[in-house]
Design an enzyme around this catalytic site. Sequence first.
Site, PDB file in Angstrom:
ATOM      1  N   ASP A 270       0.863  -1.175   0.000  1.00 11.48           N
ATOM      2  CA  ASP A 270       0.000   0.000   0.000  1.00 11.48           C
ATOM      3  C   ASP A 270       0.908   1.237   0.000  1.00 11.48           C
ATOM      4  OD1 ASP A 270      -2.307   1.695   0.535  1.00 11.48           O
ATOM      5  OD2 ASP A 270      -1.471   1.837   2.555  1.00 11.48           O
TER       6      ASP A 270
ATOM      7  N   ASP B 122      -0.156   5.084   0.726  1.00  9.08           N
ATOM      8  CA  ASP B 122      -0.388   6.101   1.765  1.00  9.08           C
ATOM      9  C   ASP B 122      -0.601   5.448   3.135  1.00  9.08           C
ATOM     10  OD1 ASP B 122      -0.306   7.776  -0.440  1.00  9.08           O
ATOM     11  OD2 ASP B 122      -2.484   7.913  -0.604  1.00  9.08           O
TER      12      ASP B 122
HETATM   13 MG   LIG Z   1      -3.048   3.161   3.201  1.00  7.59          MG
END
Ligand SMILES: [Mg+2]
Length: 190
Positions: free
Chosen positions: A11, A13
């Site tokens: 992932d 952010d």
């Molecule tokens: Mg995230």
Amino acid sequence: MSGTRAAVFLDRDGTLIEDVGYLDDLSRIALYPWTIDALRGLSRAGLPLVVVTNQSGVARRYFSEAFVQETHRALDARLAEGGVRIDAYYYCPHHPDGKLPDYARECDCRKPRPGLIDRAARELDLDPARSFVVGDKWGDVGLAQAVGARAVLVRTGTGAIAERQPRAGLAAEVVVDNLAAAASWILMRC
Ligand SMILES: [Mg+2]
Ligand SMILES: [Zn+2]
């Protein structure tokens, strides 16, 4: 059809960089202090690094797809200074409540749906069942479960909150403080 290689699906952010809400300016890219070392360790173990990220800000008209790609080039430049390379970026620009007609729809690629990893697996010869997903949201854990990968939840970003708010039917294989700890955990198991 899936491929053969184990990989780490990351992932963006809240996992690689700070979660600043909708990242709409390159000046807001903030790598965690451990991100480069953690990625280097995984990379040295021969694991392809693939970013999978929901960017509904495109559908919501907060920024363009071109900006998402520009963000990834800027991130690449920062990582390159540390000698690290992301193998590929896959993002979902959609959202059912979006404002842009082309993007405002249900799709198969918004995490936890498996579309991004399905595409990566085909294009990069990756085997999700031998792979890991690292993220800070239950959507990342759900994605891992959807493709049969092993889920690592990190407490950075919204991870610490997620940890305190369990979701029925979703369980990470492990919860760790950050990407550095996630990398150590993965390196003992790959
Ligand atoms: Mg995230
Ligand atoms: Zn999508």
